[in-house]
Design a protein around this motif. Structure first.
Motif, mmCIF file in Angstrom:
data_model
loop_
_atom_site.group_PDB
_atom_site.id
_atom_site.type_symbol
_atom_site.label_atom_id
_atom_site.label_comp_id
_atom_site.label_asym_id
_atom_site.label_seq_id
_atom_site.Cartn_x
_atom_site.Cartn_y
_atom_site.Cartn_z
ATOM 1 N N UNK A 86 7.582 -8.256 -20.838
ATOM 2 C CA UNK A 86 7.709 -9.272 -20.469
ATOM 3 C C UNK A 86 8.685 -9.941 -21.354
ATOM 4 N N UNK A 87 9.622 -9.356 -22.660
ATOM 5 C CA UNK A 87 10.450 -10.096 -23.784
ATOM 6 C C UNK A 87 12.303 -10.313 -22.599
ATOM 7 N N UNK B 215 5.115 -1.198 -14.351
ATOM 8 C CA UNK B 215 5.352 -0.944 -13.516
ATOM 9 C C UNK B 215 4.146 -0.372 -12.774
ATOM 10 N N UNK B 216 4.870 1.284 -12.960
ATOM 11 C CA UNK B 216 3.877 2.689 -12.713
ATOM 12 C C UNK B 216 2.017 2.355 -12.824
ATOM 13 N N UNK B 217 1.809 0.940 -13.748
ATOM 14 C CA UNK B 217 0.301 1.049 -13.736
ATOM 15 C C UNK B 217 -0.209 0.464 -13.310
ATOM 16 N N UNK B 218 0.874 -0.625 -12.647
ATOM 17 C CA UNK B 218 0.434 -1.807 -11.076
ATOM 18 C C UNK B 218 0.192 -1.115 -9.702
ATOM 19 N N UNK B 219 1.171 0.023 -9.956
ATOM 20 C CA UNK B 219 1.799 0.258 -8.014
ATOM 21 C C UNK B 219 0.521 2.171 -7.980
ATOM 22 N N UNK B 220 0.370 2.321 -8.984
ATOM 23 C CA UNK B 220 -1.024 3.122 -9.127
ATOM 24 C C UNK B 220 -2.044 2.390 -8.656
ATOM 25 N N UNK C 249 -2.401 -16.916 -1.901
ATOM 26 C CA UNK C 249 -2.833 -16.349 -3.326
ATOM 27 C C UNK C 249 -2.220 -14.590 -2.813
ATOM 28 N N UNK C 250 -1.205 -14.189 -4.065
ATOM 29 C CA UNK C 250 -1.179 -12.793 -3.443
ATOM 30 C C UNK C 250 -1.492 -12.131 -4.724
ATOM 31 N N UNK C 251 -2.865 -12.392 -5.186
ATOM 32 C CA UNK C 251 -3.142 -11.641 -6.338
ATOM 33 C C UNK C 251 -2.916 -10.695 -6.274
ATOM 34 N N UNK C 252 -3.092 -9.307 -7.490
ATOM 35 C CA UNK C 252 -3.183 -8.006 -6.525
ATOM 36 C C UNK C 252 -4.643 -7.171 -6.111
ATOM 37 N N UNK C 253 -5.660 -9.010 -5.890
ATOM 38 C CA UNK C 253 -6.864 -7.989 -4.810
ATOM 39 C C UNK C 253 -6.228 -8.425 -3.885
ATOM 40 N N UNK D 282 4.598 -10.162 -13.293
ATOM 41 C CA UNK D 282 4.024 -8.294 -13.418
ATOM 42 C C UNK D 282 5.406 -7.565 -13.235
ATOM 43 N N UNK D 283 4.922 -6.511 -13.444
ATOM 44 C CA UNK D 283 6.759 -5.615 -12.290
ATOM 45 C C UNK D 283 5.660 -4.439 -11.728
ATOM 46 N N UNK D 284 6.287 -4.858 -10.694
ATOM 47 C CA UNK D 284 5.616 -2.814 -10.274
ATOM 48 C C UNK D 284 6.931 -2.703 -9.567
ATOM 49 N N UNK D 285 6.850 -1.523 -9.215
ATOM 50 C CA UNK D 285 8.170 -1.033 -8.726
ATOM 51 C C UNK D 285 9.303 -1.634 -7.758
#
Lengths: 314, 315, 546
Positions: free
Chosen positions: A62-63, A111-116, A173-177, A263-266
């Motif tokens: 995030x930096x 991003x991998x974390x989120x995508x998976x 909202x575009x939350x993860x859920x 939040x990064x996603x691929x």
């Protein structure tokens, strides 16, 4: 391969020797093993992402380094130059920096974390809807099956990506859920059809008749008698569905409707770097490569599992 | 047969109504006032109220939906909120782009996917087979929008062989220019589908090769080439044709990702813009348009089966 | 390798058949021996104009094309920079006579102007009156500029058919205003009032863009939306504008392809904003040194804070945000296209005065101010932006900067068409976000009055997105608007710029400058700060004989 009914017979024998044979066959499939190992590796990295980033890449995903300079070789260089062009891969930023001067490698890891996560949970959602729909439709047959089949036909008449886009835009909202539910919802028909086919061929079998003769209720038969027999095909098709869902999630994020920045996603990494693909290729190339490898791994594993559990197709 | 066709057609109409209704309901959730979009930067509340009345936006949603249906039956899809142009002609103008993309890509993926699948099945587990299957697997594992970007970077930007996206009509640039603009999107899309088709052809072939009648044919001493082409290929390609019908149906409704990456002004790109802009008439038009192709493709495939296989009864 | 062969085969043939044009084709150098008549130039635009009907067009691309085809009573001097900001008569015979109370403007119309074919009749004063009334009938986006004409409110609400305040006597045209308005003439130079013949407009109420007939040096020979516009000389035009014989505007090509085409001299100019990724490349390439043109454009990009939403009702919080923002980073996000802004009035306006009330970034100062305001640990809020590149990135940069002083923001992105609509509705209570303003006419009032006058907050399409309402500021704005003395006005606008910045309803961060990339054969490129590219001044350079 297209018709799930075809190989049902071979998948219905969950006894010890079957499992042992299946494992033996799977073990010989080197590509599938490689896929499995890659997925394990990915899961470990994802689970330990904060540690990997802290001690490995040494950059927070995030930096931003918009105004910073770093020493590379002899010179002091802008991470992002005055025209907005970030630095490419070098010793400090192994896969380069993105347009706001963030480390691409750290972002690929996060991003991998989120995508998976999204792909796995969305598959879970599809599995639940598909299971209930398929079991109920096939078990009750006649009128119920006809009605439910019509419902699925309606669902399948939609251009699926447009449906997902429309749903995602309609949700405020575009939350993860929300993203997980949408992906799970638009993709359930695949698993639903498989379950229906399997149950159709199972419900006239002796052990089901026996359970019914013993006075078991419908719900008990559906979920206690029939369901355990579906485990093998469901493992196979869920693995393949995960591969599909990763692609789907990245496509949604690429269109700006999936996981929201920072939040990064691929997918959203490719979206963010797309306008600079011709001058800062590293921003889009690496997340894309990560998607390709991950989806490939799931497909290899799924193929291997299917071949192991269903020797007829080899 | 006639009764069957009639029943199917009625169902097609019902499906279309269902799809449009669902789209309408989803879109009504979005809080956006098209009248303000139409009215422009310096509008007064009175002007906006006027426009609302003119567009029928002051009516409840079911009235608006009913009016949409009523007009749609006559082929009138209304006016876009954003450009204020008629929706139907815009869709028709975008269709040749999507058609060009889909047909060209289809030719390539069939020309690559099926031969690969056939040759692989003839020598299963050989090195070429393995390589071919890995190629196919990579194909189905690649995100199409990313592959598009890679193609653009390598072949259009760095090598300068192709334009950086965009479409060229035949009428304007001639056949070669049209093709020149479409080759990268074709290959991108075809790479994905060729993978699926190679895998499916191979699996079907392997299965057919194991059937009794093939063994009989071989036992009779028929030449291998004849066995393959006369018996096996024909039977194992039937599911491929089915698949092809459905895929083409989907693609004709717009390839959102490919069109977006390559900047092709087709149906998919149009639908995507319209959803972003909350342009309800345009969204409805595009979704219904796409659904028509999907549903028709299904119908055609079913009829194809019915004709091909007399065992299928008209339920 | 059975798999690769067909693939490669198709590929190789394709490349061969269509002949790879790798790299640059050397272009013969063109010598600029001054303006030259004749030839055809090709302009490119991705989305093209919204309309070619002056009553409806409201995109900068449209406003660049319209002056080649239409004329109004007045126009700007055809020059770049501050020089171009003066008004000159166009179809009016002279500058108007203004009454001493500043409420009546009287024009005399030139008597030798013909509409283009097939109409070919003389332009009359009544045509101007009709053209302005037509704005109200069509609900033009421009009606707001003309509400000060007596009778405009009546035609707007449908209570009248005509605007009572526009009178015709032979070839004189008189406007009666409700209030004096120092920028009324600027408003008459906007494309909205370009003259349109009644009989043609009424024959084509829906698609006038396709059948327009007008007075300019060029006429529209062909307009295929999303494809092309072809402008050819208007045989009835008797003025001196227009060098080339044909202007072809190709629509739909994306901006990257446009740049590639211009490099090869296959096209001459991109009317859209250059793709930001091309800027570092073009700047870094000595071959294109003379083809990259940077011109100022009256604009302001800013972060707004809504004074109606807590905690932005507290001046100290707003000032803290001003101190926390690093404008240099935002300039980089916009690929260096512009200059850092600390003030509201753009630098090319005579009233511009450099300010820097919140030198920074000064995070210490920002944290102090937040603590004073009762937010020592910061607060949470939503941050809105349009999804048009690079706005999402700018939002992320602001998000990271605010995070450093404890302000945690959630970014909410919307398609640009939806976004500005949301911003215009006070009921949405949007706390803060990114927006920008391009001038409609080159006067500070178009920024300070439109964006910061508390009396102008409306229920829809509100432009005062900060909901800034300072009585003292409002009063000074109203006073300046009706003042006819240029020097007083200038001083007042300067004072207002400083007063508003002291209240910090916005963080100005960028005055955008237009970057254009032109072909090596194109001459006469002028970017007017209000109109944009002056199409009638473009010409093809003489080819050097080799």
């Amino acid at each position: 391969m297209t018709d799930p009914d075809k190989h049902s017979h071979d998948l219905l024998l969950p006894n010890l020797s079957f499992r042992w044979h299946a494992w033996r066959r799977f073990r010989r499939d080197r590509l599938a093993i490689a896929g499995g190992i890659f997925i394990l590796f990915l899961m470990v990295i994802s689970a330990a992402a904060p540690l990997v980033v802290k001690y490995g890449t040494r950059h927070s995903p995030f930096q931003q380094h918009m105004m910073d300079k770093i020493t590379v070789g002899r010179g002091q260089l802008d991470v992002v130059d005055d025209d907005g062009l970030p630095m490419g891969p070098n010793r400090v930023f192994l896969l380069g920096a993105d347009l706001t001067g963030r480390d691409v490698l750290s972002r690929v890891i996060y991003g991998g974390r989120v995508s998976l996560l999204v792909a796995l949970l969305a598959t879970g959602v599809s599995l639940v809807i598909g299971l209930i729909w398929g079991t109920v439709a096939a078990y009750y047959g006649s009128f119920v099956d006809a009605a439910l089949s019509r419902l699925m036909e309606l669902m399948m008449a939609f251009p699926i990506l447009l449906l997902a886009i429309a749903l995602a835009s309609a949700m405020q909202s575009s939350s993860l859920l929300v993203v997980i539910l949408i992906i799970g919802f638009v993709n359930w028909t695949y698993i639903g059809r498989i379950v229906r086919g399997q149950v159709l061929s199972l419900r006239k079998r002796e052990f089901v008749e026996a359970a019914r003769a013993l006075g078991a209720g419908d719900v008990h038969i559906m979920f206690r008698v029939i369901l355990p027999n579906l485990v093998a095909p469901l493992i196979v098709y869920s693995t393949l569905a995960v591969a599909g869902n990763i692609l789907f999630e990245t496509a949604l994020s690429f269109l700006g409707l999936g996981v929201q920045p920072p939040t990064p996603s691929w997918g959203n990494m490719i979206r963010e770097g797309m306008s600079y693909y011709n001058v800062a290729w590293w921003i889009t190339a690496f997340p894309g490569l990560a998607i390709l490898l991950t989806v490939l791994a799931f497909n290899l594993l799924g193929d291997g599992l299917r071949d192991a559990l269903d020797p007829r197709l080899k | 047969m006639t009764a069957y066709l009639l029943r199917r057609l009625i169902w097609v109409v019902l499906l279309l109504a269902g799809v449009s209704l669902a789209t309408f309901v989803i879109f009504f959730q979005i809080p956006s006032n098209p009248a303000e979009l139409v009215a422009g930067k310096n509008a007064t509340p009175e002007m906006i109220a006027n426009i609302e009345r003119r567009l029928g936006l002051d009516q409840p949603w079911y009235v608006q939906y009913w009016r949409f249906l009523h007009r749609a039956i006559r082929g009138d899809l209304g006016f876009s909120y954003i450009t204020q142009q008629e929706v139907a002609p815009i869709l028709l103008a975008a269709f040749p782009v999507t058609l060009s993309l889909a047909i060209g890509a289809a030719i390539i993926w069939l020309a690559i996917g099926i031969p690969i699948g056939v040759l692989s099945a003839l020598k299963p587990r050989s090195l070429p087979d393995r390589l071919a299957m890995i190629f196919a697997l990579v194909g189905i594992s690649t995100p199409v929008f990313w592959l598009g970007l890679v193609m653009l970077k390598v072949f259009a930007d760095t090598l300068g062989c192709f334009p950086l996206g965009d479409y060229m009509e035949i009428s304007r640039g001639g056949f070669f220019s049209w093709m020149h603009h479409l080759i990268l999107p074709w290959i991108t899309l075809a790479f994905l589908y060729a993978g699926w088709y190679a895998r499916m052809t191979r699996a079907n072939m392997l299965e057919t090769l194991g059937e009794d009648y093939v063994r009989t044919a071989r036992a009779k001493g028929l030449a291998e080439g004849k066995v393959v082409f006369k018996h096996v290929l024909r039977n194992s390609l039937t599911p491929v044709v089915t698949m092809f019908g459905m895929d083409l149906g989907y693609l004709l409704g717009g390839a959102v990702l490919t069109e977006t990456v390559f900047g092709l002004p087709g149906i998919g790109g149009l639908a995507w813009r319209a959803i972003q802009q909350r342009d309800l008439p345009m969204v409805m038009g595009a979704v219904v348009f796409a659904a028509v192709f999907i549903i028709l493709a299904n119908l055609v495939v079913d009829l194809f089966y019915a004709v091909l296989d007399p065992r299928v009864r008209y339920r | 390798m059975i798999c690769k062969k067909p693939f490669m085969l198709i590929f190789v043939t394709a490349c061969l058949v269509l002949s790879c044009r790798s790299g640059q084709r050397a272009t013969p150098s063109s010598a600029d021996t001054g303006p030259r008549r004749g030839g055809k130039i090709v302009l490119l635009s991705q989305n093209g104009p919204d309309y070619l009907d002056p009553a409806l067009a409201y995109l900068s691309t449209s406003w660049e094309i319209l002056p080649a085809v239409y004329n109004g009573l007045l126009s700007y001097v055809k020059a770049a920079g501050a020089e171009g900001l003066d008004l000159i008569p166009d179809l009016a015979a002279d500058m108007p006579v203004v009454s001493s109370d500043g409420r009546t403007y009287t024009f005399v119309i030139k008597d030798d102007i013909l509409f283009g074919p097939p109409l070919s009749r003389q332009v009359r004063a009544a045509d101007f009156k009709y053209s302005i009334e037509r704005l109200f009938r069509l609900n033009s986006p421009g009606v707001g500029f003309y509400m000060n004409i007596r009778g405009a409110a009546e035609i707007s609400s449908g209570r009248a058919d005509h605007i009572e305040g526009i009178e015709i006597w032979g070839d004189t045209l008189t406007f009666h205003l409700l209030e004096p308005d120092a920028v009324f003439l600027n408003k008459l130079a906007m494309p909205f009032t370009y003259v349109v013949p009644r009989e043609v407009a009424e024959d084509h109420p829906q698609d006038y863009s396709q059948h327009s007939v007008a007075t300019g040096p060029y006429m529209i020979a062909q307009y295929v939306p999303r494809r092309r516009i072809i402008l050819v000389r208007n045989p009835n035009y008797s003025g001196h504008e227009g060098y080339v014989d044909t202007l072809e505007i190709q629509l739909g090509a994306n901006t990257l392809n446009a740049v590639a085409k211009i490099k090869k001299d296959q096209a001459d100019l991109l009317l859209d904003v250059l793709p930001p990724s091309e800027i570092p490349r073009l700047k870094g390439d000595p071959r294109y040194e003379n083809q990259l043109k940077i011109s100022p454009i009256g604009s302001l990009y800013y972060i707004f804070m809504n004074l109606q939403v807590e905690p932005f009702d507290d001046l100290r919080v707003r000032q803290a945000v001003c101190y926390a923002i690093d404008k240099g980073a935002l300039l980089k996000v916009w690929s260096g296209q512009g200059t850092i802004a600390h003030e509201i009035i753009p630098p090319e306006f005579p009233a511009f005065e450099a300010l820097n009330l919140y030198p920074g970034p000064n995070l210490e100062k920002a944290r102090e101010l937040l603590a004073e305001a009762g937010y020592p640990k910061g607060f949470k809020t939503d941050f809105y932006a349009s999804n048009l590149d690079p706005n999402p990135r700018a939002a992320e940069v602001v998000q990271a900067q605010l995070r450093q002083v404890g302000i945690r923001t959630t970014i909410r992105l919307f398609d640009s068409s939806v976004y500005y609509q949301l911003l215009g509705r006070p009921a949405e209570n949007i706390p803060m976000g990114l927006t920008g303003w391009y001038q409609d006419y080159p006067d500070p009032s178009n920024f300070i009055d439109v964006l910061f006058n508390g009396n102008r907050i409306t229920a829809v399409r509100n432009n005062n997105v900060s909901h800034y309402d300072n009585l003292e500021v409002n009063r000074l704005i109203e006073k300046t608007l009706i003042s006819m003395d240029p020097e007083t006005r200038k001083q007042n606008w300067r004072r207002l710029d400083r007063m508003i910045n002291a209240d910090a309803p916005i963080v100005p961060y960028l005055h955008f400058t237009n970057h254009a990339f032109i072909s090596s054969r194109l001459g006469g490129y002028i970017y007017h700060p209000s109109v944009g590219t002056l199409l009638t001044r473009l010409y093809l350079k003489e080819r050097a004989r080799l």
